[in-house]
Design a protein around this motif. Structure first.
Motif, PDB file in Angstrom:
ATOM      1  N   GLN A 116      14.856   2.910  -1.666  1.00 30.72           N
ATOM      2  CA  GLN A 116      14.831   2.807  -0.346  1.00 30.72           C
ATOM      3  C   GLN A 116      14.126   3.708   0.763  1.00 30.72           C
ATOM      4  OE1 GLN A 116      19.233   2.764   0.233  1.00 30.72           O
ATOM      5  NE2 GLN A 116      19.641   0.920  -0.958  1.00 30.72           N
ATOM      6  N   THR A 117      14.138   3.404   1.788  1.00 30.73           N
ATOM      7  CA  THR A 117      13.496   4.498   2.823  1.00 30.73           C
ATOM      8  C   THR A 117      14.360   5.465   3.082  1.00 30.73           C
ATOM      9  OG1 THR A 117      13.857   3.165   4.890  1.00 30.73           O
ATOM     10  CG2 THR A 117      11.870   2.590   3.550  1.00 30.73           C
ATOM     11  N   TYR A 177      11.539  14.662   9.687  1.00 26.37           N
ATOM     12  CA  TYR A 177      11.074  14.080   8.448  1.00 26.37           C
ATOM     13  C   TYR A 177       9.820  12.991   8.685  1.00 26.37           C
ATOM     14  CZ  TYR A 177      10.333  11.155   4.251  1.00 26.37           C
ATOM     15  OH  TYR A 177       9.739  10.340   3.325  1.00 26.37           O
ATOM     16  N   PHE A 190       4.955  10.363   8.147  1.00 26.19           N
ATOM     17  CA  PHE A 190       3.902   9.151   8.660  1.00 26.19           C
ATOM     18  C   PHE A 190       3.126   9.593   9.938  1.00 26.19           C
ATOM     19  CE2 PHE A 190       8.383   7.602   6.763  1.00 26.19           C
ATOM     20  CZ  PHE A 190       7.620   7.438   5.635  1.00 26.19           C
ATOM     21  N   LEU A 218      -2.230  11.421  -1.506  1.00 27.47           N
ATOM     22  CA  LEU A 218      -1.134  10.991  -0.854  1.00 27.47           C
ATOM     23  C   LEU A 218      -1.345   9.574  -0.330  1.00 27.47           C
ATOM     24  CD1 LEU A 218      -0.495  14.247   1.630  1.00 27.47           C
ATOM     25  CD2 LEU A 218       0.680  13.610  -0.595  1.00 27.47           C
ATOM     26  N   ARG A 234       0.226   6.577   2.525  1.00 34.37           N
ATOM     27  CA  ARG A 234       1.011   5.961   3.373  1.00 34.37           C
ATOM     28  C   ARG A 234       0.616   4.453   3.590  1.00 34.37           C
ATOM     29  NH1 ARG A 234       3.295   9.924   2.521  1.00 34.37           N
ATOM     30  NH2 ARG A 234       3.227  11.771   3.750  1.00 34.37           N
ATOM     31  N   ARG A 247      -3.422   3.661   3.531  1.00 34.77           N
ATOM     32  CA  ARG A 247      -4.278   5.063   3.879  1.00 34.77           C
ATOM     33  C   ARG A 247      -3.979   5.963   2.556  1.00 34.77           C
ATOM     34  NH1 ARG A 247      -3.300   8.605   9.222  1.00 34.77           N
ATOM     35  NH2 ARG A 247      -5.345   9.674   8.993  1.00 34.77           N
ATOM     36  N   GLN A 249      10.498  -5.048   2.279  1.00 34.28           N
ATOM     37  CA  GLN A 249      10.315  -3.553   2.108  1.00 34.28           C
ATOM     38  C   GLN A 249       9.288  -3.280   1.303  1.00 34.28           C
ATOM     39  OE1 GLN A 249      14.298  -1.858   2.315  1.00 34.28           O
ATOM     40  NE2 GLN A 249      13.617  -0.420   0.556  1.00 34.28           N
ATOM     41  N   GLN A 288       8.569  -1.411  -1.541  1.00 34.91           N
ATOM     42  CA  GLN A 288       9.500  -0.864  -2.435  1.00 34.91           C
ATOM     43  C   GLN A 288       8.863   0.526  -3.246  1.00 34.91           C
ATOM     44  OE1 GLN A 288      12.268  -2.395  -2.765  1.00 34.91           O
ATOM     45  NE2 GLN A 288      13.449  -1.325  -4.355  1.00 34.91           N
ATOM     46  N   ILE A 329       5.245   5.849  -6.516  1.00 28.25           N
ATOM     47  CA  ILE A 329       5.690   6.608  -5.293  1.00 28.25           C
ATOM     48  C   ILE A 329       6.711   5.613  -4.926  1.00 28.25           C
ATOM     49  CG2 ILE A 329       5.178   7.446  -3.039  1.00 28.25           C
ATOM     50  CD1 ILE A 329       2.312   7.235  -4.935  1.00 28.25           C
ATOM     51  N   VAL A 330       8.062   6.243  -4.580  1.00 29.10           N
ATOM     52  CA  VAL A 330       9.093   5.290  -4.161  1.00 29.10           C
ATOM     53  C   VAL A 330       9.364   5.164  -2.770  1.00 29.10           C
ATOM     54  CG1 VAL A 330      10.559   5.594  -6.244  1.00 29.10           C
ATOM     55  CG2 VAL A 330      10.580   6.999  -4.359  1.00 29.10           C
ATOM     56  N   GLY A 331      10.087   4.346  -2.369  1.00 30.46           N
ATOM     57  CA  GLY A 331       9.967   3.775  -0.701  1.00 30.46           C
ATOM     58  C   GLY A 331      10.158   5.008   0.026  1.00 30.46           C
ATOM     59  N   ALA A 332      11.184   5.936  -0.041  1.00 34.20           N
ATOM     60  CA  ALA A 332      11.199   6.866   0.633  1.00 34.20           C
ATOM     61  C   ALA A 332       9.920   7.628   1.211  1.00 34.20           C
ATOM     62  CB  ALA A 332      12.360   7.799   0.070  1.00 34.20           C
ATOM     63  N   GLU A 333       9.096   7.770   0.394  1.00 37.30           N
ATOM     64  CA  GLU A 333       7.701   8.322   0.755  1.00 37.30           C
ATOM     65  C   GLU A 333       6.801   7.504   1.238  1.00 37.30           C
ATOM     66  OE1 GLU A 333       6.160  10.922  -2.462  1.00 37.30           O
ATOM     67  OE2 GLU A 333       8.111  10.538  -3.611  1.00 37.30           O
ATOM     68  N   LEU A 334       7.001   6.154   1.351  1.00 35.51           N
ATOM     69  CA  LEU A 334       6.074   5.335   1.851  1.00 35.51           C
ATOM     70  C   LEU A 334       5.632   4.728   3.372  1.00 35.51           C
ATOM     71  CD1 LEU A 334       6.147   2.903  -1.117  1.00 35.51           C
ATOM     72  CD2 LEU A 334       4.138   4.353  -0.647  1.00 35.51           C
ATOM     73  N   GLY A 335       6.975   4.728   3.934  1.00 34.22           N
ATOM     74  CA  GLY A 335       6.700   4.203   5.170  1.00 34.22           C
ATOM     75  C   GLY A 335       7.281   3.209   5.764  1.00 34.22           C
ATOM     76  N   GLY A 336       8.459   2.590   5.018  1.00 36.88           N
ATOM     77  CA  GLY A 336       9.238   1.586   5.654  1.00 36.88           C
ATOM     78  C   GLY A 336       8.916   0.118   5.057  1.00 36.88           C
ATOM     79  N   GLY A 337       9.182  -0.803   5.857  1.00 36.45           N
ATOM     80  CA  GLY A 337       8.789  -1.916   5.682  1.00 36.45           C
ATOM     81  C   GLY A 337       8.420  -3.017   7.106  1.00 36.45           C
TER      82      GLY A 337
END
Lengths: 710, 344
Positions: free
Chosen positions: A649-650, A682, A687, B63, B65, B83, B141, B143, B162-170
């Motif tokens: 999850q985000t 964060y 981002f 990295l 995004r 990116r 999302q 994921q 790389i899991v969701g928390a590092e990516l940038g949502g949905g």
């Protein structure tokens, strides 16, 4: 700027084709110079550039033709294999591989075909390790490694760029292909430097791995090919000259002085005692007798010397004179770490091994030095039994009668055996011409043609003629094969014998001196040769290659371990600094270098370990946004508000879930506020890639920790 | 805690071949003791080991995004902006493959691949679009993202997940675009009125605002944009026009496809009406959008439909719907037109 970059280097397509063509060419070069590979296969060198040209113009062989040609190659190879058996297996497999490689190169339509061609090239290169284990192979190895690295790197880039879009039409793919292959922004000086560093790293790692691989095993299955021309099993008048070989070094003698070299060296190999019309051969069963009767008589003082010999003889270790003892240091078998066993010295003073030589051998001899002619002052009484005498006097039944007339003509007054012998050898030296050509080889009686007509021949003619004249005169005689003369390396004080130094000479018996070594070949009186210039440099490189690569074995490894152990032992005793130099084979700087590398690696590992942490199960390096994320997750976890499968999850979803589960008390409102602020920071850092002051991050982390503990 | 290996390694065909060759050559070398075979074996193993180290050096400093589209449509090709940033100081990264895993609202998963990156120099960024087609409406999302490289030799592909928390949502996906031409014909009288009373969106200057996705480039105020460095568009005061409310008819059945078809029709009709200068509002269970004109309204409606849930029970106030012409929309198209329409 982009335009500038685009113009900077060669196109990716060109780099890719060049790498493949170069790697396959070098693989071919690893096997083609081998003596046992048919010379017409050199034509295969045209295939890689031709295939590159055709591929660039999108012209390749069809799969049907390729399959048919492949079957044809297999058929021909099988026919040769069945006919030649195991002895030609390596050659047949090599030729087959060359055929397959050529076909693959000419028919490559897909990226995997290029990889197949490279793998075939690698296998071909490995075949070269059996067919051509020389310094040239070592140099080719370096070049081949570089070319393969280049080919694989560029291939990986090209295929990555070309073949990922399955949904595209053929036209679109073709367009992308053209664009990718025309890219000039990749093969830049920077790229070249990366390849150079990579190649250095790989070659250095190869050397380290090579030195540390355990040299164990059975050595039962395998192939070896001799370097240089091996000594023949007979001394005949019909075949080519023994001395007609290449200039390749086949033996090195350590521990000699130049004075001794100058007197003329004869590395004595097999003894040939049966005289037939076509030449001398070796009797199948040993003649009854003792070395004192049939062997060479020791002359002078005994001394020690070491021989490094390529497997050019069968079951005999050549020596410079009668030996008192032989010790095989290593080699002789296929497996260099397994020393071949000697079974002693026979009646002819030959040092025999338990099995045929199959690999290079290094052995040490305590013995005497044989020189031409009888030693002065020897008046010992030697005798042969009647049967022995008859054996060494036996002449062919159909011998030309003119030989007896010649002997009678030459020996009018001489009584003593060695004086008679001197007459014969002087006659041959002064009236005959040394020639590597074979003008008499195809005559019905080559010896008679040599003695009475042409008067030209090589060492075998002189040796056989000399021995025949001696036997005809009633002097027991035999012919010996081996190497004579040689070349002296003044820098390292080593005598070298090349293939071209192969020679045949004579031993005859006198009651006063026993068996005497003598040589009637005119070329044997030439001045000693000294190794100089480029030849010296190449030979020294070749020697290093043989000593450190081809001859590398378990004893080297054990020696290195022993050296390290002794060095550490000395170090442990707290002796003076100079004691480190007691490391026997390893220079002290190597020790310090290894220690420095280990120390550096350890400190790097420690610093990385301290700067990193686990986040979502993986190690994360120093990254401010992830450190904050880690702090948030840990705080929520400690509060028991972290839901399952949060990993996918985000951060926003995680915190939203957490906020809905917080109660409405004042304390929780503070927590909500804290979480929302943390999330804002964060997301801003992660981002928007915004810069946030470290004080702000540290303060929010502290707040999170306080909440975590509450 | 859920643990997983930091890297996944997948052998390619050539990698498998080279491993087989390494084993064969190793056995041959150990058995025969042929030092030149040991040399070849050393080369292969050194290649494999260094390949591992170099692929790690290529992938470690990257990295990523991922930015989702502002609003996507079911069945329409969309693009995710990927990116990449190479944070290494010296070493460039080569041959980078990026794959994204998206999770749809009904837990469906979709894999999306971004274009191959040949070379990313130290400190450089690369931006590319990963094409995808969403299959269902709702919140999608991002994921996971996996960065992979077969650099340097293509023996194996090393992946970093790389899991969701590092990516940038949905991002939200609106209902599909469907053909509404025949229904537009039925509503010709309404559209005709709107066209008669309007000239464009109006001529009177209302103000300036920053350019947003969907704005007509012809409305960009270039002089202002050049001065400020940001694109600005002119907003004009809208002329009076027809206002309608598209009302989602109560679903006849609970069949998912029928419900979605109704939403798709409603969204597409709203879009077409708005293009034709009609002011459109939406009324549905739990959803009330006041009629308005222009691209913003299209976006609002589509976003609202993307988020719409049939499970919501709250009904909007009755008086809000009584004053507009109401067009009742179902899965088959326009079901009924209620009221004579009222001008705002």
């Amino acid at each position: 700027m982009i335009q500038g970059r685009m113009k900077a280097g060669m196109t990716l397509g060109f780099a890719y084709e060049t790498g493949l063509a170069l790697a396959t060419t070098l693989a071919l070069l690893a096997v083609l110079p081998a003596q046992t590979v048919p010379s017409w296969l050199w034509i295969s060198l045209l295939i890689p550039p031709l295939a590159a040209y055709l591929h660039r113009h999108s012209k390749t062989l069809g799969s049907g033709v390729t399959t048919l040609a492949g079957f044809l190659i297999l058929l021909i190879a099988s026919a040769f294999g069945i006919q030649g058996g195991l002895s030609v297996l390596v050659e047949v497999m090599t030729a087959t591989l060359i055929g397959f490689l050529a076909l693959r190169l000419l028919s490559r339509n897909e990226p995997r075909h290029d990889i197949q061609a490279l793998l075939m090239g690698f296998l071909l290169f490995l075949a070269g390790s059996i067919l051509q284990p020389t310094l040239v192979y070592g140099l080719l190895f370096i070049a081949f490694s570089l070319a393969v690295i280049w080919a694989l790197l560029t291939h990986n880039l090209v295929t990555g760029g070309l073949f990922r879009e399955e949904e595209l039409s053929e036209d679109e793919k073709e367009s992308i292909k053209k664009h990718v292959l025309a890219r000039r922004d990749i093969i830049t000086p920077r790229f070249l430097s990366i390849v150079a560093v990579l190649a250095l790293l790989i070659l250095a790692s190869t050397v380290v791995l090579f030195a540390s691989f355990p040299r164990i095993g059975f050595g039962r299955f395998g192939f070896s090919r001799q370097r240089g021309i091996s000594l023949p099993q007979s001394v005949s008048l019909g075949g080519g000259s023994m001395a007609g070989g290449s200039g390749e070094v086949v033996a090195r003698i350590y521990g000699l002085s130049y004075a001794r070299f100058e007197r003329g060296l004869y590395l004595r190999g097999p003894v040939f005692d049966i005289l037939k019309k076509e030449g001398f051969s070796r009797s199948h069963k040993d003649i009854a007798g003792a070395p004192s009767q049939l062997g060479l008589h020791p002359q002078g003082e005994p001394f020690e010397y070491e021989v490094f010999l390529q497997p050019v003889t069968t079951k005999i270790l050549p020596i410079l004179g009668p030996s008192r003892g032989v010790f095989v240091i290593r080699g002789g078998k296929l497996h260099p770490s397994m020393p071949i066993r000697t079974i002693g010295v026979n009646a002819y003073s030959e040092v025999l091994t338990a099995e045929p030589l199959r690999g290079p051998v290094r052995y040490k001899i305590n013995g005497y030095f044989s020189e031409n002619g009888a030693a002065s002052g020897l008046l010992n009484s030697f005798s042969l039994t009647t049967s022995q005498r008859e054996h060494f006097l036996k002449l062919p039944s159909d011998q030309d009668p003119r030989i007896l007339d010649l002997v009678n003509e030459l020996l009018s007054q001489k009584q003593k055996s060695h004086l008679k012998a001197a007459v014969f050898s002087d006659y041959l030296r002064n009236n005959f011409e040394y020639s590597l050509a074979q003008p008499n080889a195809f005559e019905s009686d080559p010896l008679a043609a040599f003695l009475f007509d042409d008067r030209r021949g090589h060492c075998e003619y002189f040796a056989i003629a000399y021995a025949t004249l001696l036997r005809q005169a009633g002097i027991p005689a035999r012919v010996v094969g081996g190497y004579a003369g040689g070349i002296w390396d003044p820098k390292d004080k080593i005598a070298l014998f090349r293939s071209s130094d192969a020679h045949a000479w004579v031993e005859y018996f006198t009651p006063e001196s026993g068996w005497i070594q003598d040589d009637a070949t005119p070329a044997s009186t030439q001045l000693p040769q000294i190794l100089t210039g480029l030849a010296a440099w190449i030979e020294r490189m070749e020697r290093r290659w043989d000593d450190n690569i081809v001859d590398y074995g378990l004893s080297h490894q054990l020696g290195a371990i022993e050296s390290v152990y002794l060095g550490l032992k000395e170090l442990g005793k707290g002796d003076q600094k100079g004691d480190l130099l007691k490391f026997r084979n390893i220079p002290s700087w190597v020790f310090w270098l290894v220690a420095a590398i280990i120390g550096l690696a350890f400190s790097l590992w420690q610093s990385q370990r301290l700067r990193s942490f686990h986040f979502f199960g993986r190690r994360v390096q120093h990254d401010q946004s992830l450190i904050l994320a880690h702090a948030i997750i840990e705080a929520i976890r400690k509060q028991g508000l972290l839901e399952e499968h949060y990993e996918s999850q985000t951060m926003r979803t995680i915190i939203n879930h957490c906020l809905t589960n917080l109660s409405s008390e004042t304390k929780s409102r503070e927590a909500s506020d804290l979480l929302v602020r943390s999330l804002k920071i964060y997301e801003y850092m992660a981002f928007a890639e915004g810069e946030t002051s470290i004080i702000k991050i540290v303060s929010i982390q502290k707040e999170l920790k306080r909440w975590q503990k509450s | 805690m859920w643990e997983r290996a930091p890297r996944q390694i997948e052998f390619t065909k050539s990698g498998k071949s080279i491993i087989a060759i390494a084993i064969a050559v190793g056995l041959a070398a150990l058995n025969t003791g042929n030092n030149l075979l040991f040399l070849g074996w050393g080369l292969v193993l050194a290649g494999i080991v260094l390949s591992g180290l170099l692929s790690e050096s290529a992938i470690r400093p990257l990295l990523i995004r991922v930015l989702g589209p502002k609003l996507a449509r079911v069945g329409d090709p969309g693009a995710l902006i990927v990116r990449l940033h190479n944070k290494a100081r010296r070493t460039p990264s080569f041959a980078i493959e990026t794959a994204l895993e998206l999770t749809g609202p009904d837990a469906t998963r979709q894999k999306v691949r971004a274009p191959f990156v040949f070379l990313l120099r130290a400190g450089d960024d690369s931006q590319s679009a990963a094409r995808f087609v969403a299959q269902s409406r709702g919140y999608w999302q991002i994921q996971t993202a996996s960065l992979a490289t077969a650099y340097p030799f293509g023996f194996f592909k090393k992946k970093k997940r790389i899991v969701g928390a590092e990516l940038g949502g949905g991002f939200w996906v609106a209902p599909a675009r469907v053909a509404v031409d025949s229904d537009l014909q039925k509503l010709r009288s309404i559209i005709g009125e709107a066209q008669a009373g309007r000239v464009g969106r109006g001529d009177e200057f209302f103000g300036l605002r920053p350019f947003q996705q969907g704005d007509d480039p012809r409305h960009i105020h270039w002089r202002r944009s050049a001065r400020s460095g940001r694109l600005s568009v002119i907003e004009t005061e809208a002329d009076e026009g027809t206002l309608v409310v598209l009302e989602l008819a109560a679903p006849g059945s609970n069949a998912e496809d029928k419900r979605e078809a109704a939403l798709a029709f409603l969204g597409s009709l709203a879009e077409r009406l708005l293009e034709n200068g009609v002011g459109v509002g939406v009324l549905a269970p739990g959803l009330w959008l006041t009629p308005d004109f222009g691209a913003f309204q299209t976006e609002r409606i589509l976003l609202a439909l993307a988020r719409f849930s049939y499970e919501a029970q709250e009904r909007p106030l009755a008086d809000k719907r009584s004053i507009y012409t109401r067009i009742l929309v179902g899965p088959e198209g326009v079901e009924k037109v209620l009221g004579a329409g009222g001008r705002a």
